[in-house]
Design a protein around this motif. Structure first.
Motif, mmCIF file in Angstrom:
data_model
loop_
_atom_site.group_PDB
_atom_site.id
_atom_site.type_symbol
_atom_site.label_atom_id
_atom_site.label_comp_id
_atom_site.label_asym_id
_atom_site.label_seq_id
_atom_site.Cartn_x
_atom_site.Cartn_y
_atom_site.Cartn_z
ATOM 1 N N GLY A 1 0.990 -1.329 -0.007
ATOM 2 C CA GLY A 1 0.078 0.081 0.122
ATOM 3 C C GLY A 1 1.060 1.235 -0.078
ATOM 4 N N ALA A 2 0.389 2.629 -0.125
ATOM 5 C CA ALA A 2 1.077 3.734 -0.129
ATOM 6 C C ALA A 2 1.990 3.856 1.041
ATOM 7 C CB ALA A 2 0.157 4.653 -0.212
ATOM 8 N N GLY A 3 3.037 4.023 0.878
ATOM 9 C CA GLY A 3 3.955 4.352 1.926
ATOM 10 C C GLY A 3 4.271 3.191 2.784
ATOM 11 N N SER A 4 4.051 1.733 2.509
ATOM 12 C CA SER A 4 4.356 0.777 3.141
ATOM 13 C C SER A 4 4.842 -0.278 2.421
ATOM 14 C CB SER A 4 3.111 0.309 3.767
ATOM 15 O OG SER A 4 2.331 1.201 4.772
ATOM 16 N N LEU B 1 5.201 -13.995 -4.176
ATOM 17 C CA LEU B 1 3.639 -13.594 -4.502
ATOM 18 C C LEU B 1 3.912 -13.244 -6.216
ATOM 19 C CD1 LEU B 1 2.182 -12.086 -1.266
ATOM 20 C CD2 LEU B 1 2.550 -14.287 -1.882
ATOM 21 N N MET B 2 2.658 -13.438 -6.784
ATOM 22 C CA MET B 2 2.566 -12.934 -8.134
ATOM 23 C C MET B 2 1.708 -11.807 -8.079
ATOM 24 S SD MET B 2 4.633 -15.013 -9.361
ATOM 25 C CE MET B 2 4.788 -14.496 -11.100
ATOM 26 N N GLY C 1 -3.267 -5.156 -9.656
ATOM 27 C CA GLY C 1 -2.561 -5.176 -8.318
ATOM 28 C C GLY C 1 -2.672 -5.910 -7.202
ATOM 29 N N ASP C 2 -3.467 -6.794 -7.103
ATOM 30 C CA ASP C 2 -3.615 -7.677 -6.215
ATOM 31 C C ASP C 2 -2.313 -8.878 -6.318
ATOM 32 O OD1 ASP C 2 -6.119 -6.717 -5.280
ATOM 33 O OD2 ASP C 2 -7.232 -8.320 -6.062
ATOM 34 N N TYR C 3 -2.057 -9.405 -4.962
ATOM 35 C CA TYR C 3 -1.066 -10.642 -4.963
ATOM 36 C C TYR C 3 -1.878 -12.001 -4.898
ATOM 37 C CZ TYR C 3 2.160 -6.817 -3.959
ATOM 38 O OH TYR C 3 3.041 -5.818 -3.716
ATOM 39 N N ILE C 4 -1.181 -12.821 -5.625
ATOM 40 C CA ILE C 4 -1.813 -14.133 -5.553
ATOM 41 C C ILE C 4 -0.311 -14.949 -4.922
ATOM 42 C CG2 ILE C 4 -2.335 -16.058 -6.920
ATOM 43 C CD1 ILE C 4 -4.276 -13.920 -6.940
ATOM 44 N N GLY C 5 -0.730 -15.881 -3.866
ATOM 45 C CA GLY C 5 0.063 -16.452 -3.363
ATOM 46 C C GLY C 5 -0.241 -17.946 -3.132
ATOM 47 N N LEU C 6 0.529 -18.885 -2.648
ATOM 48 C CA LEU C 6 0.602 -20.366 -2.541
ATOM 49 C C LEU C 6 0.847 -20.747 -1.082
ATOM 50 C CD1 LEU C 6 -0.005 -22.750 -4.452
ATOM 51 C CD2 LEU C 6 2.565 -22.964 -4.147
ATOM 52 N N ARG C 7 -0.147 -21.310 -0.554
ATOM 53 C CA ARG C 7 0.244 -21.722 1.000
ATOM 54 C C ARG C 7 0.224 -23.272 1.031
ATOM 55 N NH1 ARG C 7 -4.283 -22.526 4.643
ATOM 56 N NH2 ARG C 7 -6.260 -21.881 3.603
ATOM 57 N N GLU C 8 0.746 -23.996 1.817
ATOM 58 C CA GLU C 8 1.086 -25.368 1.781
ATOM 59 C C GLU C 8 0.152 -25.895 3.059
ATOM 60 O OE1 GLU C 8 5.492 -24.609 0.336
ATOM 61 O OE2 GLU C 8 4.925 -24.838 2.371
ATOM 62 N N MET D 1 -4.439 -11.819 -1.899
ATOM 63 C CA MET D 1 -4.197 -10.792 -1.023
ATOM 64 C C MET D 1 -4.750 -9.587 -1.846
ATOM 65 S SD MET D 1 -0.720 -12.127 0.875
ATOM 66 C CE MET D 1 -0.857 -11.018 2.318
ATOM 67 N N ARG D 2 -5.660 -8.855 -0.998
ATOM 68 C CA ARG D 2 -6.071 -7.392 -1.730
ATOM 69 C C ARG D 2 -5.063 -6.384 -1.496
ATOM 70 N NH1 ARG D 2 -10.173 -8.769 -5.355
ATOM 71 N NH2 ARG D 2 -11.504 -10.244 -4.315
ATOM 72 N N GLN D 3 -4.599 -5.661 -2.334
ATOM 73 C CA GLN D 3 -3.678 -4.655 -2.466
ATOM 74 C C GLN D 3 -4.204 -3.453 -1.412
ATOM 75 O OE1 GLN D 3 -0.805 -3.409 -2.197
ATOM 76 N NE2 GLN D 3 -0.125 -2.960 -4.140
ATOM 77 N N GLY D 4 -3.383 -3.164 -0.405
ATOM 78 C CA GLY D 4 -3.614 -2.234 0.521
ATOM 79 C C GLY D 4 -3.944 -0.903 -0.182
#
Length: 622
Positions: free
Chosen positions: A194-197, A256-257, A262-269, A288-291
Motif C-alpha cells: 500500500g502507499a508508503g508501506s 507472490l505473483m 495490483g492484487d497479490y496471488i500466493g500459494l500456501r502449503e 491478498m487484496r492490495q492495500g
C-alpha cells in the motif's frame, strides 16, 4: 598439486574463451568445452585444485567470508546523502529496498550466547536507498523489529523459532513453545503493501509490514500466534475470508505473483500434523487484496481454490501466466515433503523436510474461484528454488522456466559450507551421505500441453545440472511487463564466473531469442567483489526491454566496503557508484518502489568517468 594447477588453468581458459565465443561466433570453442576431456578437467580442478591452499591464487575469494559475518551497526541519517561517481539517470526516482540476514550470533557481554548455523536463519536486516527528486540518494540500514528480534533483546539470547538448521547450542523445544514462537524473522522478500508501506516475507504466511520511509514495524499479520514481543502489540492473526475453518499451514511461498489490477496471488502449503484421514494435504492458491491507505497492512487471505495432493511439498516459488485463455497458475511439486510433527517438536527444517523417491509433478489451473488443476507428471525428478518465468504461447499450452538441481539447495547455504572454500566450491559435484550429487543450478524449460497431458523438458543452455558450471544462474530479474508473458531474456546472479570458484560472482544478462540464443550477452564482474540480486529500473517510454539501469549492492572483499552500483541494463557497464557507510552482507531479494514524479534532467555527482579509469576496477563486458 601440479596436475591440479594444470587442470585449473585449462578450465579457466575454457570457461573464459567458451563464454566469450558465444558473442564472437567461435562455435568450435563451445564444442571443445563440452568435450568429455574438459568435463573431467573441470571436475578434477574443483575437487583437487581446491584441496590445498598452495594450489590457489592468493587473490581468489578474498574477503568472501565477510558476507556471513555479523554487521550490528545500523545507519539512518537523511542528512548524509551518498557521494556518487558517475551520473544517475533522471528517471531513477523512487526507493530500492532489499533484505537479507545480517547477524548469526547473540552475545551477552563478550560471551557468545548462541549462534546460528545456516545463512538463511540470520536476523533480518532491511537496506533502503531513496532516490530523491533533487538527485540526492540517502541510505538506511536497520534490523527488522520483529517479535523474534525484540524477544532476543529482552532475553539476550536467540529465542525459539523455526530454523533451517539447529543452533549451537540447540534451543530448548516443546510443542507448546513452538506454538507460541513468533516465526516472524522475515528476510527473504520485500513487496509493496500500500502507499508508503512495504511488507517483508519468508516461506511462511506471516507478513511483517514496515513504514517505507522509517523502516519501523507498523503491523504484523501472523499465521499462527501473535507474540507479546511484537512492537507495540501491533499484531493480529491472519484471517481467511473465504474459508474460516482451521487448516494447518506448513508454509507459504515467499514469491507472490501480482495481477494486472495490483492484487497479490500466493500459494500456501496445507499439511497435517497427525495421520488422520479426514485431514487433507494440498496447496491453496489465495488472493491478498492490495492495500489502499497509507499505513495499511494486508491482514487477510482469500482462498480461491485448492490443489489436493497426497503429500504437500516445500514450494518456494510458483508461476502465473497472463493469457491467452486468461490467467493461470503453474505449480511445480518437488519430492521434498513435510513431517509437520517433527518440525513442531524440533523447530528445525532439516529434521522435518525429507526427500522421497518419486517423480516431480506439475499442476496447472485457471486463476478463478473453485478451479480444478490438471496434474501432469514430469519426465524426470528435479528440485528447485526459483521459477524464472511462466507463460502461455497458445491456449492450453504452457511453458515454465525453472532453475533446477538434482538435490534441494538447503545444504549449500550451511554456514560451514559457505565459510569453507573447499566445501562450497565442490558442493555441486560431491555426493551426500545418500549418494545424491546436487549438480549446478540449471534453468530448464518445461513445455506443457494440457490437451495431450504431455510434458517435455530441456535445459536452456544445453547442459544438465551435473555439468552446467558455465551457466549457474539464480536471483532472476525480468522487465516488469514480461512476468507471465513470453519473454526474450533475463538478468541474473552467476556463480563460478570464468572460474572453478563458487565465489566468483557476476551479474549477467541473457538473451533467449534471436541469432545465437540462448547466450550470455553481457556481464558485470570484478575479482573479489560480490554483487547481490539486481533490480531493473526501465527507462520510461522506451520500446526496448533492456533500456534502463540495474541497481545492486556489492561487497568488495579486498577493502571490506559495500557499494551501490548502477549499471547500464544492456551493456552492464557501470553508470554510477557510491560507497556505503556500513557493510551490507549477504542479501536475498528486494524490490523497486517507483516515485510517480520523475525529474527530467541528468544529475551528476563528482566527475563522471569512464568505467575502468580507476585502475583495474573496470566492469568486464562480454
Amino acid at each position: 598439486q601440479q596436475v591440479a594447477a594444470l587442470l585449473k588453468g585449462l578450465e579457466r581458459w575454457c570457461l573464459f574463451v567458451g563464454v566469450s565465443s558465444f558473442t564472437s561466433g567461435m562455435a568450435f570453442v563451445a564444442v571443445l568445452c563440452r568435450a568429455p576431456l574438459f568435463q573431467m578437467a573441470f571436475l578434477a580442478a574443483m575437487l583437487l585444485g581446491t584441496s590445498s591452499a598452495s594450489t590457489q591464487s592468493s587473490q581468489e575469494d578474498v574477503g568472501y567470508e565477510l558476507l556471513f559475518e555479523d554487521v550490528l551497526e545500523e545507519f539512518d541519517d537523511p542528512d548524509k546523502p551518498l557521494r556518487f561517481t558517475g551520473a544517475i539517470p533522471s528517471y531513477v526516482r523512487g526507493t530500492f529496498i532489499q533484505t537479507g540476514p545480517a547477524r548469526w550470533t547473540w552475545s551477552k557481554g563478550s560471551k557468545v550466547t548462541r549462534r546460528m548455523t545456516h545463512v538463511l536463519d540470520g536476523y533480518s536486516k532491511i537496506h533502503k536507498w531513496e532516490f530523491r527528486d533533487d538527485g540526492s540518494v540517502t541510505f538506511t540500514s536497520k534490523f527488522l523489529r520483529s517479535g523474534f528480534f525484540e524477544e532476543s533483546e529482552q532475553i539476550q539470547d536467540i529465542p525459539l523459532s523455526v530454523m533451517a538448521q539447529p543452533t549451537e547450542p540447540p534451543l530448548d523445544v516443546s510443542l507448546l513453545k513452538f506454538m507460541k514462537a513468533p516465526n516472524d524473522n522475515n528476510q527473504v522478500n520485500v513487496l509493496s503493501s500500500g502507499a508508503g508501506s512495504a511488507m517483508l516475507l519468508s516461506d511462511t504466511l506471516t507478513v511483517v509490514e514496515v513504514n517505507q520511509s522509517s523502516l519501523e514495524t507498523t503491523h504484523e499479520a501472523n499465521a499462527m500466534t501473535c507474540s507479546k514481543f511484537v512492537p507495540g502489540g501491533r499484531c493480529n492473526t491472519m484471517a481467511n475470508t473465504s474459508d474460516p475453518k482451521v487448516e494447518l499451514c506448513a508454509g507459504a511461498s515467499a514469491h507472490l505473483m501480482q495481477t494486472d489490477d495490483g492484487d497479490y496471488i500466493g500459494l500456501r502449503e496445507i499439511t497435517r500434523y497427525v495421520d488422520i484421514p479426514m485431514m487433507k494435504e494440498g496447496y491453496s492458491v489465495y488472493r491478498m487484496r492490495q492495500g489502499t491507505k497509507a499505513g495499511s497492512v494486508i491482514t487477510a487471505v482469500e482462498d480461491l481454490f485448492k490443489i489436493p495432493v497426497k503429500k504437500t511439498s516445500y514450494t518456494h516459488s510458483f508461476g502465473m501466466t497472463k493469457g491467452p485463455g486468461g490467467e493461470h497458475i503453474v505449480v511445480a511439486q518437488q519430492p521434498v515433503h513435510y513431517d509437520a510433527m517433527k518440525i513442531a517438536t524440533t523447530a528445525v527444517l532439516n529434521k522435518g523436510l525429507y526427500a522421497a523417491e518419486e517423480p516431480s509433478r506439475f499442476f496447472v489451473a485457471p486463476l478463478r474461484a473453485g478451479a480444478n488443476a490438471v496434474e501432469i507428471e514430469a519426465p524426470s525428478t528435479f528440485f528447485f528454488g526459483h521459477f524464472v518465468n511462466a507463460f502461455s504461447p497458445a491456449e492450453g499450452k504452457f511453458i515454465a522456466d525453472i532453475n533446477v538441481q538434482d538435490k534441494l539447495f538447503f545444504d549449500r547455504f550451511d554456514l560451514g559450507v559457505q565459510r569453507n572454500k573447499t566445501r562450497r566450491d565442490a558442493w555441486p559435484v560431491q555426493a551426500d551421505n545418500k549418494g545424491k550429487v546436487p549438480g549446478f543450478s540449471t534453468v530448464t524449460r518445461y513445455e506443457i500441453d494440457l490437451a495431450t497431458k504431455t510434458l517435455t523438458a530441456s535445459p536452456l543452455f544445453g547442459r544438465l545440472p551435473k555439468d552446467n558450471a558455465l551457466h549457474e544462474h539464480d536471483l532472476f530479474r525480468l522487465h516488469p511487463t514480461d512476468y507471465g508473458r513470453e519473454y526474450c531474456g533475463y538478468w541474473a546472479w552467476q556463480t563460478y564466473y570464468n572460474s572453478s570458484s563458487f565465489a566468483s560472482w557476476a551479474v549477467v544478462r541473457t538473451e533467449l531469442c534471436g541469432a545465437g540464443a540462448p547466450r550470455v550477452a553481457a556481464a558485470w564482474y570484478r575479482p573479489n567483489v560480490y554483487p547481490g540480486e539486481v533490480i531493473f529500473v526501465p527507462k520510461p517510454g522506451s520500446p526496448s526491454k533492456v533500456e534502463g539501469v540495474l541497481l545492486f549492492k556489492t561487497l568488495d572483499g579486498t577493502s571490506g566496503k559495500s557499494s551501490l552500483v548502477l549499471a547500464d541494463a544492456q551493456s552492464l557497464t557501470t553508470v554510477a557508484e557510491a560507497e556505503l557507510p556500513v557493510t551490507v552482507p549477504f542479501t536475498v531479494h528486494g524490490n523497486w518502489f517507483p516515485d510517480t514524479k520523475l525529474a527530467g534532467r541528468m544529475v551528476s555527482h563528482a566527475t563522471p568517468h569512464a568505467v575502468g579509469e580507476d585502475g583495474g576496477s573496470a566492469a568486464f563486458v562480454v
